[in-house]
Design an enzyme around this catalytic site. Sequence first.
Site, mmCIF file in Angstrom:
data_model
loop_
_atom_site.group_PDB
_atom_site.id
_atom_site.type_symbol
_atom_site.label_atom_id
_atom_site.label_comp_id
_atom_site.label_asym_id
_atom_site.label_seq_id
_atom_site.Cartn_x
_atom_site.Cartn_y
_atom_site.Cartn_z
ATOM 1 N N HIS A 135 0.837 -1.189 0.000
ATOM 2 C CA HIS A 135 0.000 0.000 0.000
ATOM 3 C C HIS A 135 0.882 1.254 0.000
ATOM 4 C CE1 HIS A 135 -3.192 -2.790 1.289
ATOM 5 N NE2 HIS A 135 -4.012 -1.892 0.797
ATOM 6 N N LYS A 139 -0.670 4.859 4.539
ATOM 7 C CA LYS A 139 -1.511 3.899 5.258
ATOM 8 C C LYS A 139 -0.893 3.603 6.617
ATOM 9 C CE LYS A 139 -4.097 -0.402 4.736
ATOM 10 N NZ LYS A 139 -5.356 0.286 5.096
#
Length: 242
Positions: A135, A139
């Site tokens: 990600h 995040k």
Amino acid sequence: MNIALIGYGKMGKTIEQIALSRGHRIVSIVDINNPEEFDSENFRSADVAIEFTTPDTAYNNYMKCFAADVPVISGTTGWLDKLNEIKDRCKNDGKTFFYTSNFSIGVNIFFAVNKYLARIMNNFTGYDVHMTETHHIHKLDAPSGTAITLAEGILENIDRKYRWTLDKTDRETDRETDLPIYAVREGEVPGIHEIVYESDVDYISIKHDAKSRAGFALGAVIAAEFTAGKKGFLGMEDMIKL
């Protein structure tokens, strides 16, 4: 439908665009700089609130929505230690809450494929399994909520695996009984999840690679459309049948 947005970052803005394109109205936007908006008439007029914020603030946001009697669509992960409290509020106090670890329709198809493959691989003990999730650097939680859902789908169906472990954990991973999850944070990657079964002679892998945030945002708006007027604790299994 009247929609309140809680969190107005990249995801919130994408949700806004999609909601407007589908004929809905954004009646309230709550962000870090205006928490008093929770007490406004505009917020209380919402048919649903869509919440994409941070693990540290999510639960408090849900409580404020419940106080205003506004149903919640939750897109934040990393707060699941309080999930049972949310379910209790839905059951005992008549609140409405929709939660999924990932709103992408494609990811939810991937969840089903993952469980099916795990049931097959339960019979082939020569294959070990691990997962990698990648990600963007913004995040905050690791592993991702999607990775945890995928891991739970594997653990439910492979008898020789008892728990998942994060690759950065201080506990020693037992490859006989543990399912390792490798979490990578780089660039602006929307989300990649890959599950690999490896034997001495080959690999079998399945992978979901999100092109952008649009798939997650569209799923959140569709969930809001589904949730409006309903009561209780809801999820993707209620909305789509796989």
